[in-house]
Scaffold this motif. Sequence first.
Motif, PDB file in Angstrom:
ATOM      1  N   ARG A  17       0.807  -1.218   0.000  1.00  0.00           N
ATOM      2  CA  ARG A  17       0.000   0.000   0.000  1.00  0.00           C
ATOM      3  C   ARG A  17       0.844   1.275   0.000  1.00  0.00           C
ATOM      4  NH1 ARG A  17      -2.666   0.079   6.086  1.00  0.00           N
ATOM      5  NH2 ARG A  17      -0.798  -0.507   7.268  1.00  0.00           N
ATOM      6  N   HIS A  18       2.006   1.218   0.607  1.00  0.00           N
ATOM      7  CA  HIS A  18       2.854   2.405   0.620  1.00  0.00           C
ATOM      8  C   HIS A  18       3.545   2.609  -0.730  1.00  0.00           C
ATOM      9  CE1 HIS A  18       2.133   3.030   4.854  1.00  0.00           C
ATOM     10  NE2 HIS A  18       2.492   1.784   5.107  1.00  0.00           N
ATOM     11  N   LEU A  19       3.944   1.530  -1.382  1.00  0.00           N
ATOM     12  CA  LEU A  19       4.515   1.646  -2.722  1.00  0.00           C
ATOM     13  C   LEU A  19       3.497   2.239  -3.690  1.00  0.00           C
ATOM     14  CD1 LEU A  19       6.519  -1.691  -3.127  1.00  0.00           C
ATOM     15  CD2 LEU A  19       7.441   0.616  -2.821  1.00  0.00           C
ATOM     16  N   LEU A  20       2.249   1.786  -3.589  1.00  0.00           N
ATOM     17  CA  LEU A  20       1.195   2.309  -4.461  1.00  0.00           C
ATOM     18  C   LEU A  20       0.952   3.796  -4.215  1.00  0.00           C
ATOM     19  CD1 LEU A  20      -1.363  -0.625  -4.324  1.00  0.00           C
ATOM     20  CD2 LEU A  20      -0.392   0.336  -6.421  1.00  0.00           C
ATOM     21  N   THR A  21       1.105   4.219  -2.977  1.00  0.00           N
ATOM     22  CA  THR A  21       0.872   5.617  -2.620  1.00  0.00           C
ATOM     23  C   THR A  21       2.016   6.509  -3.100  1.00  0.00           C
ATOM     24  OG1 THR A  21      -0.414   4.960  -0.666  1.00  0.00           O
ATOM     25  CG2 THR A  21       0.501   7.197  -0.677  1.00  0.00           C
ATOM     26  N   ILE A  22       3.236   6.028  -2.953  1.00  0.00           N
ATOM     27  CA  ILE A  22       4.412   6.845  -3.230  1.00  0.00           C
ATOM     28  C   ILE A  22       4.835   6.801  -4.695  1.00  0.00           C
ATOM     29  CG2 ILE A  22       6.870   7.105  -2.685  1.00  0.00           C
ATOM     30  CD1 ILE A  22       6.198   6.029   0.125  1.00  0.00           C
ATOM     31  N   PHE A  23       4.645   5.664  -5.346  1.00  0.00           N
ATOM     32  CA  PHE A  23       5.157   5.471  -6.705  1.00  0.00           C
ATOM     33  C   PHE A  23       4.754   6.582  -7.685  1.00  0.00           C
ATOM     34  CE2 PHE A  23       4.883   3.982 -11.042  1.00  0.00           C
ATOM     35  CZ  PHE A  23       6.090   3.346 -11.250  1.00  0.00           C
ATOM     36  N   PRO A  24       3.477   6.976  -7.772  1.00  0.00           N
ATOM     37  CA  PRO A  24       3.105   7.969  -8.792  1.00  0.00           C
ATOM     38  C   PRO A  24       3.849   9.291  -8.668  1.00  0.00           C
ATOM     39  CG  PRO A  24       1.151   6.883  -7.938  1.00  0.00           C
ATOM     40  CD  PRO A  24       2.288   6.487  -7.045  1.00  0.00           C
ATOM     41  N   SER A  25       4.003   9.797  -7.446  1.00  0.00           N
ATOM     42  CA  SER A  25       4.647  11.108  -7.281  1.00  0.00           C
ATOM     43  C   SER A  25       6.139  11.056  -7.564  1.00  0.00           C
ATOM     44  CB  SER A  25       4.393  11.645  -5.869  1.00  0.00           C
ATOM     45  OG  SER A  25       4.952  10.776  -4.897  1.00  0.00           O
ATOM     46  N   LEU A  26       6.762   9.887  -7.404  1.00  0.00           N
ATOM     47  CA  LEU A  26       8.200   9.774  -7.614  1.00  0.00           C
ATOM     48  C   LEU A  26       8.577   9.329  -9.020  1.00  0.00           C
ATOM     49  CD1 LEU A  26       9.445   8.158  -4.266  1.00  0.00           C
ATOM     50  CD2 LEU A  26       9.447  10.563  -4.924  1.00  0.00           C
ATOM     51  N   PHE A  27       7.745   8.473  -9.623  1.00  0.00           N
ATOM     52  CA  PHE A  27       8.190   7.814 -10.846  1.00  0.00           C
ATOM     53  C   PHE A  27       7.267   7.982 -12.056  1.00  0.00           C
ATOM     54  CE2 PHE A  27       9.909   5.265  -7.278  1.00  0.00           C
ATOM     55  CZ  PHE A  27      11.261   5.503  -7.513  1.00  0.00           C
ATOM     56  N   ARG A  28       6.069   8.521 -11.869  1.00  0.00           N
ATOM     57  CA  ARG A  28       5.189   8.660 -13.023  1.00  0.00           C
ATOM     58  C   ARG A  28       5.664   9.792 -13.924  1.00  0.00           C
ATOM     59  NH1 ARG A  28      -1.401   9.746 -13.396  1.00  0.00           N
ATOM     60  NH2 ARG A  28      -1.602   8.918 -15.517  1.00  0.00           N
ATOM     61  N   LYS A  29       5.814   9.505 -15.198  1.00  0.00           N
ATOM     62  CA  LYS A  29       6.194  10.511 -16.185  1.00  0.00           C
ATOM     63  C   LYS A  29       4.928  10.993 -16.896  1.00  0.00           C
ATOM     64  CE  LYS A  29      10.511   9.678 -15.249  1.00  0.00           C
ATOM     65  NZ  LYS A  29      11.292  10.613 -14.402  1.00  0.00           N
ATOM     66  N   ILE A  30       4.613  12.248 -16.742  1.00  0.00           N
ATOM     67  CA  ILE A  30       3.385  12.774 -17.325  1.00  0.00           C
ATOM     68  C   ILE A  30       3.622  14.203 -17.794  1.00  0.00           C
ATOM     69  CG2 ILE A  30       2.496  13.568 -15.088  1.00  0.00           C
ATOM     70  CD1 ILE A  30      -0.304  12.709 -16.069  1.00  0.00           C
ATOM     71  N   GLN A  31       3.088  14.526 -18.951  1.00  0.00           N
ATOM     72  CA  GLN A  31       3.250  15.866 -19.496  1.00  0.00           C
ATOM     73  C   GLN A  31       2.476  16.881 -18.648  1.00  0.00           C
ATOM     74  OE1 GLN A  31       5.090  17.052 -22.125  1.00  0.00           O
ATOM     75  NE2 GLN A  31       5.985  14.995 -22.209  1.00  0.00           N
ATOM     76  N   PRO A  32       3.071  18.041 -18.396  1.00  0.00           N
ATOM     77  CA  PRO A  32       2.321  19.076 -17.673  1.00  0.00           C
ATOM     78  C   PRO A  32       1.072  19.480 -18.449  1.00  0.00           C
ATOM     79  CG  PRO A  32       4.666  19.626 -17.806  1.00  0.00           C
ATOM     80  CD  PRO A  32       4.441  18.473 -18.735  1.00  0.00           C
ATOM     81  N   ALA A  33       0.054  19.892 -17.731  1.00  0.00           N
ATOM     82  CA  ALA A  33      -1.159  20.387 -18.381  1.00  0.00           C
ATOM     83  C   ALA A  33      -0.897  21.766 -18.966  1.00  0.00           C
ATOM     84  CB  ALA A  33      -2.305  20.446 -17.381  1.00  0.00           C
ATOM     85  N   GLN A  34      -1.543  22.059 -20.081  1.00  0.00           N
ATOM     86  CA  GLN A  34      -1.413  23.378 -20.714  1.00  0.00           C
ATOM     87  C   GLN A  34      -2.476  24.300 -20.117  1.00  0.00           C
ATOM     88  OE1 GLN A  34       1.158  24.102 -22.931  1.00  0.00           O
ATOM     89  NE2 GLN A  34       1.780  22.088 -22.147  1.00  0.00           N
ATOM     90  N   TYR A  35      -2.126  24.931 -19.020  1.00  0.00           N
ATOM     91  CA  TYR A  35      -3.092  25.715 -18.263  1.00  0.00           C
ATOM     92  C   TYR A  35      -3.118  27.186 -18.698  1.00  0.00           C
ATOM     93  CZ  TYR A  35      -3.641  22.111 -14.588  1.00  0.00           C
ATOM     94  OH  TYR A  35      -3.927  20.977 -13.876  1.00  0.00           O
ATOM     95  N   THR A  36      -4.290  27.766 -18.539  1.00  0.00           N
ATOM     96  CA  THR A  36      -4.463  29.208 -18.581  1.00  0.00           C
ATOM     97  C   THR A  36      -5.017  29.626 -17.226  1.00  0.00           C
ATOM     98  OG1 THR A  36      -4.918  29.214 -20.954  1.00  0.00           O
ATOM     99  CG2 THR A  36      -5.613  31.150 -19.696  1.00  0.00           C
ATOM    100  N   ARG A  37      -4.294  30.466 -16.510  1.00  0.00           N
ATOM    101  CA  ARG A  37      -4.706  30.819 -15.144  1.00  0.00           C
ATOM    102  C   ARG A  37      -5.658  32.007 -15.134  1.00  0.00           C
ATOM    103  NH1 ARG A  37      -1.019  30.291  -9.923  1.00  0.00           N
ATOM    104  NH2 ARG A  37      -1.636  28.162 -10.481  1.00  0.00           N
ATOM    105  N   THR A  38      -6.682  31.869 -14.301  1.00  0.00           N
ATOM    106  CA  THR A  38      -7.632  32.943 -14.059  1.00  0.00           C
ATOM    107  C   THR A  38      -7.768  33.133 -12.559  1.00  0.00           C
ATOM    108  OG1 THR A  38      -8.897  32.444 -16.075  1.00  0.00           O
ATOM    109  CG2 THR A  38     -10.018  33.714 -14.353  1.00  0.00           C
ATOM    110  N   ARG A  39      -7.644  34.344 -12.101  1.00  0.00           N
ATOM    111  CA  ARG A  39      -7.822  34.656 -10.681  1.00  0.00           C
ATOM    112  C   ARG A  39      -9.199  35.266 -10.489  1.00  0.00           C
ATOM    113  NH1 ARG A  39      -3.115  37.335  -7.148  1.00  0.00           N
ATOM    114  NH2 ARG A  39      -2.447  35.159  -7.425  1.00  0.00           N
ATOM    115  N   ILE A  40      -9.985  34.664  -9.583  1.00  0.00           N
ATOM    116  CA  ILE A  40     -11.325  35.187  -9.338  1.00  0.00           C
ATOM    117  C   ILE A  40     -11.424  35.689  -7.899  1.00  0.00           C
ATOM    118  CG2 ILE A  40     -12.350  33.672 -11.069  1.00  0.00           C
ATOM    119  CD1 ILE A  40     -13.448  31.939  -8.796  1.00  0.00           C
TER     120      ILE A  40
END
Length: 318
Positions: A17-40
């Motif tokens: 359960r700890h490997l499943l919790t930690i693995f994504p933040s340490l080892f997952r390779k994912i493209q950043p989202a193409q965000y447009t920020r809006t402050r409300i």
Amino acid sequence: MPVSIPDYTAPALLRNRHLLTIFPSLFRKIQPAQYTRTRIPTADNDFIDLDFSKTGSRKLVIILHGLEGNSKRQYVTGMVHIFNEGGYDTVSMNFRGCSGESNNALRFYHSGETGDLQTVVDYVQKDYESLHIVGFSLGGNVTLKYIGEQGASIPASIRSAVAISVPVDLKDSSFELEKRHNFIYMKRFIRSLGEKLQVKARQYPEKISLNGFSSIRNFRQFDDRYTAPIHGFRDAEEYWAKNSSKQFLPRIAIPTLLINALDDPFLGKGSYPYAEAEANPNFHLETPATGGHVGFVTFSGKHYWSERRAFQFIHDHS
């Protein structure tokens, strides 16, 4: 009966359960989202930072991160990608103080703050024919509490919601996080919250003192001293009691899915609300045997199981 057996099984090498919790933040390779920020703006002269990822759709998914997260976390961007690819716009909501800049007010965010989510709904609903909400962990508690508070009066534009790895019982999950096997997570959370408090103490030196902060070891101590009084609660017990989403589940009136893995190291027994799901046809509960906390790692394909499941549920109710 809206309690079902999910089809997720963790990869053989990640059954812990700890490997499943930690693995994504340490080892997952994912493209950043193409965000447009809006402050409300908010009604109390503060602000909320929203990160939009648009495809030109008339359908929008509002995504809420977990404790000490933000819109750039891999679990958020993974959800952004699958919905964008499926023809939805997304907006990733940064809770107050989580967007890279401290918010103006003394208060920041907590597990039951649904007023800011309502502010976001009010802001976006004029531009979309349907809204959907996906919340993770703390953001999932906010999601479920908000939908339950609204009950049958929920805005007609909000069609469905998915909540993932949610401590719907804040008290017993706080106690669960105090256990020895969760030491590393608790230490990290307290350190991160302390960094935010240092900024707040400079903004409001007469209201916030960091004397003795180094002795804080768990959420009970932190919530007693800071979260509760800053946000108008007597103590940690009252804060947990009033903001746990479990009590609001019977009032949910739109299709809503909660996914909580049985091996989630953060969740106490109270966060598996089978009785509430069996009694409410709108509230669906899935409890995979494995998954960890916001884990649900999948090596086949680019999307994790939780992302595919969230997309399927929301798409079915669009």
